[in-house]
Motif scaffolding. Structure first.
Motif, PDB file in Angstrom:
ATOM      1  N   THR A 140     -27.698 -61.434  36.268  1.00 23.42           N
ATOM      2  CA  THR A 140     -26.750 -60.358  36.574  1.00 23.42           C
ATOM      3  C   THR A 140     -27.009 -59.802  37.962  1.00 23.42           C
ATOM      4  O   THR A 140     -26.075 -59.575  38.747  1.00 23.42           O
ATOM      5  CB  THR A 140     -26.870 -59.225  35.535  1.00 23.42           C
ATOM      6  OG1 THR A 140     -26.849 -59.768  34.214  1.00 23.42           O
ATOM      7  CG2 THR A 140     -25.735 -58.233  35.686  1.00 23.42           C
ATOM      8  N   ASN A 141     -28.285 -59.573  38.275  1.00 19.17           N
ATOM      9  CA  ASN A 141     -28.622 -59.020  39.593  1.00 19.17           C
ATOM     10  C   ASN A 141     -28.215 -59.970  40.713  1.00 19.17           C
ATOM     11  O   ASN A 141     -27.682 -59.530  41.743  1.00 19.17           O
ATOM     12  CB  ASN A 141     -30.125 -58.727  39.674  1.00 19.17           C
ATOM     13  CG  ASN A 141     -30.532 -57.575  38.785  1.00 19.17           C
ATOM     14  OD1 ASN A 141     -29.699 -56.768  38.385  1.00 19.17           O
ATOM     15  ND2 ASN A 141     -31.802 -57.487  38.462  1.00 19.17           N
ATOM     16  N   ASN A 142     -28.466 -61.271  40.529  1.00 22.34           N
ATOM     17  CA  ASN A 142     -28.088 -62.237  41.556  1.00 22.34           C
ATOM     18  C   ASN A 142     -26.578 -62.224  41.795  1.00 22.34           C
ATOM     19  O   ASN A 142     -26.113 -62.300  42.939  1.00 22.34           O
ATOM     20  CB  ASN A 142     -28.530 -63.645  41.152  1.00 22.34           C
ATOM     21  CG  ASN A 142     -30.028 -63.831  41.272  1.00 22.34           C
ATOM     22  OD1 ASN A 142     -30.732 -62.968  41.791  1.00 22.34           O
ATOM     23  ND2 ASN A 142     -30.532 -64.955  40.789  1.00 22.34           N
ATOM     24  N   ALA A 143     -25.821 -62.123  40.703  1.00 21.31           N
ATOM     25  CA  ALA A 143     -24.356 -62.132  40.830  1.00 21.31           C
ATOM     26  C   ALA A 143     -23.853 -60.879  41.549  1.00 21.31           C
ATOM     27  O   ALA A 143     -22.946 -60.968  42.396  1.00 21.31           O
ATOM     28  CB  ALA A 143     -23.713 -62.240  39.445  1.00 21.31           C
ATOM     29  N   THR A 144     -24.426 -59.719  41.238  1.00 19.95           N
ATOM     30  CA  THR A 144     -23.957 -58.490  41.875  1.00 19.95           C
ATOM     31  C   THR A 144     -24.438 -58.391  43.326  1.00 19.95           C
ATOM     32  O   THR A 144     -23.686 -57.943  44.193  1.00 19.95           O
ATOM     33  CB  THR A 144     -24.408 -57.252  41.088  1.00 19.95           C
ATOM     34  OG1 THR A 144     -25.812 -57.319  40.839  1.00 19.95           O
ATOM     35  CG2 THR A 144     -23.687 -57.152  39.762  1.00 19.95           C
ATOM     36  N   VAL A 145     -25.667 -58.832  43.597  1.00 20.90           N
ATOM     37  CA  VAL A 145     -26.160 -58.792  44.981  1.00 20.90           C
ATOM     38  C   VAL A 145     -25.354 -59.747  45.860  1.00 20.90           C
ATOM     39  O   VAL A 145     -25.077 -59.444  47.032  1.00 20.90           O
ATOM     40  CB  VAL A 145     -27.669 -59.116  45.036  1.00 20.90           C
ATOM     41  CG1 VAL A 145     -28.126 -59.343  46.479  1.00 20.90           C
ATOM     42  CG2 VAL A 145     -28.468 -57.966  44.422  1.00 20.90           C
TER      43      VAL A 145
END
Length: 417
Positions: A151-156
Motif C-alpha cells: 500500500t505504501n509503495n502504491a501511494t508513494v
C-alpha cells in the motif's frame, strides 16, 4: 542506502523551503486527484496487504487500521484538499519589534527541514504526513510497517509522480521499502539529515525511539483514554457520549478505554450502561464494586485485571471502575493515563473546572466524546501525529507543529555598543 536517502531528502528540503503557497497547493491538488485516479491500484495493493496480514494473525484492531476502502481512500484524498485550503504558516511573523539598539527584530516561521516518521499498519499516515510536510516545505522519509509495504509503495508512487510533474524532486517524499528492523536503528542515527522523528505505533516503538534516537523525537499516539461520569451527569446524554467514544471507531488511539463512575450513581447508572453496551456489542471489564451490579445486566462482563487499566483495548472492550469521588477519579487517571484524551460528564461547573485544571492530558473534554482528538476535527487539516509530550508540540500536530522559527534582525548599519 539510508545515507543516500537522507542526503537526497536534505537537498530536496532546500528547494521545498522556497516554494510559494500556490506552488505547494498545486502539488497537493495533483496528489489528491491521483489518489482517486489510481484508486484501483492502491486498493488492490492494500487488499494484498490485508490478506497477508490476516494470514499472519494480525489482530482485528490492527486489520481495521490497515484496511482501505473506496470511502476511506476518498476521505484521504479529501483530507489532502482540505490541507490546500489551510493557511500556510511558513513565513508568518510570530512577534517582534524595535529594540533600544535600533535593531528591528522578528521571529518568523520556517520549515523544520526533513521529518522522519516510523509507523505501523496505518496506510493513511503515508498521505497525511506527505501532505502536511509538503504544505510546510519539509521533506519526508517514511518507514511504514511490513504489513503495509504494498500500500505504501502504491501511494508513494502517486505522490512522487505528482512531485515530478510539478518540477520537484521525488526525494521530497521517500519511503523505506525494506522491512528489515535493522534499518529502523540506522534511521534513528541519521541526525545529520533528519531534523525531527515521529514514531506512530505501540509502546515498544516509542521506547525504542526515545532510548536510541540521536534525533529529537515527538512521542504520542498511545491512548489509554478515560471518561469520568460524576454524580450530576444526566444518564441519556452520558450514555450517548460513551457509545460514541467506544464504538465509533474502536481501533483508534482516542477511543475511551476506561469508564470511571461516581459511587453515588453507580447502582442506577450501571444497569443502564449494561443495557446500552449489550446493544453496542461491548464487553465490560468490571472492578470489584461494579462487577456484582453489571453481572445482573445483559452485557458481557468479566472481572478487570490490574494490567487492563494500562493498555489500549483498541476493540469493543471497556473497563468500568466505581470511584469514591472526583479526587479518586483524577488519581486513577494520573496513575494509568497516557496524557492523551480524557473527559468528564458533569452538570457541575466546579467539577468541570477542576477536571480541566487537574488532569494533565493533551486534550481534556467536558460533556464531549474523546473521539474529537484529531487534526481534522480540530480544524488543523490532516494530522501528522498526536503528541502526548510537552515540548515543541502537544495534541494533534497540524501545520504549525511542522515548523520552527528563526530570529531575523534588520539594522541600519547597526552595531552593538
Amino acid at each position: 542506502m539510508l545515507e543516500q536517502m537522507g542526503k537526497a531528502a536534505k537537498e530536496a528540503s532546500y528547494q521545498l523551503a522556497l516554494l510559494s503557497g500556490r506552488e505547494k497547493n498545486r502539488v497537493l491538488e495533483k496528489i489528491a486527484d491521483y489518489l482517486e485516479a489510481r484508486s484501483e491500484q492502491i486498493l488492490s495493493a492494500n487488499q494484498q496487504d490485508v490478506d497477508e496480514a490476516r494470514d499472519n494473525g494480525l489482530s482485528e484492531a490492527m486489520l481495521d487500521r490497515l484496511q482501505l476502502t473506496p470511502a476511506r481512500l476518498k476521505g484521504i484524498a479529501d483530507d489532502v484538499r482540505q490541507v490546500c485550503s489551510l493557511a500556510d504558516p511558513v513565513g508568518q511573523v510570530i512577534d517582534g519589534g524595535l529594540l533600544d539598539s535600533g535593531l528591528r527584530i522578528e521571529r518568523r516561521r520556517v520549515p523544520l527541514g526533513v521529518v522522519g516518521v516510523i509507523y505501523e499498519a496505518r496506510p493513511n499516515v503515508t498521505v497525511d504526513v506527505a501532505s502536511l510536510c509538503l504544505k510546510t516545505g519539509n521533506a519526508a522519509i517514511l518507514r511504514g510497517g511490513k504489513e503495509t509495504w504494498r500500500t505504501n509503495n502504491a501511494t508513494v508512487a502517486v505522490i512522487q509522480q505528482a512531485l515530478e510533474e510539478c518540477g520537484l524532486p521525488k526525494a521530497a517524499v521517500q519511503a523505506i521499502e525494506n522491512p528489515e528492523r535493522a534499518l529502523v536503528t540506522e534511521m534513528l542515527r541519521l541526525d545529520r539529515y533528519i531534523d525531527m522523528l515521529i514514531p506512530r505505533g505501540g509502546a515498544g516503538l516509542h521506547k525504542l525511539c526515545r532510548e536510541q534516537s540521536t534525533i529529537p523525537v515527538i512521542t504520542g499516539g498511545i491512548g489509554v483514554c478515560h471518561i469520568v461520569v460524576d454524580d450530576t451527569a444526566e444518564f441519556e446524554p452520558a450514555l450517548k457520549i460513551i457509545v460514541n467514544a467506544k464504538t465509533q471507531r474502536p481501533s483508534t488511539c482516542n477511543t475511551v478505554e476506561t469508564l470511571l463512575v461516581h459511587q453515588a450513581i453507580a447502582d442506577s447508572f450501571l444497569p443502564a450502561l449494561s443495557k446500552q453496551m449489550a446493544e453496542s456489542g461491548v464487553t465490560l471489564h468490571a472492578d470489584e464494586k461494579s462487577l456484582p451490579v453489571l453481572q445482573t445486566g445483559p452485557a458481557a462482563v468479566e472481572a478487570v485485571k490490574e494490567a487492563d487499566y494500562n493498555d489500549e483495548w483498541l476493540s469493543l472492550h471497556l473497563n468500568v471502575k466505581v470511584v469514591a469521588d472526583l479526587d479518586d477519579a483524577i488519581a486513577h487517571i494520573r496513575e494509568h493515563g497516557t496524557q492523551h484524551s480524557d473527559a468528564i460528564l458533569t452538570r457541575t461547573l466546579r467539577n468541570a473546572n477542576r477536571f480541566i485544571n487537574e488532569v494533565d492530558s493533551s486534550a481534556v473534554y467536558v460533556n464531549a466524546s474523546t473521539r474529537f482528538t484529531d487534526g481534522g476535527q480540530f480544524g488543523l487539516g490532516a494530522e501528522v501525529a498526536v503528541s502526548t509530550q510537552k515540548l515543541h508540540a502537544r495534541g494533534p500536530m497540524g501545520l504549525e507543529a511542522l515548523t520552527t522559527y528563526k530570529w531575523i534582525g534588520f539594522g541600519d548599519d547597526t552595531i552593538r555598543a
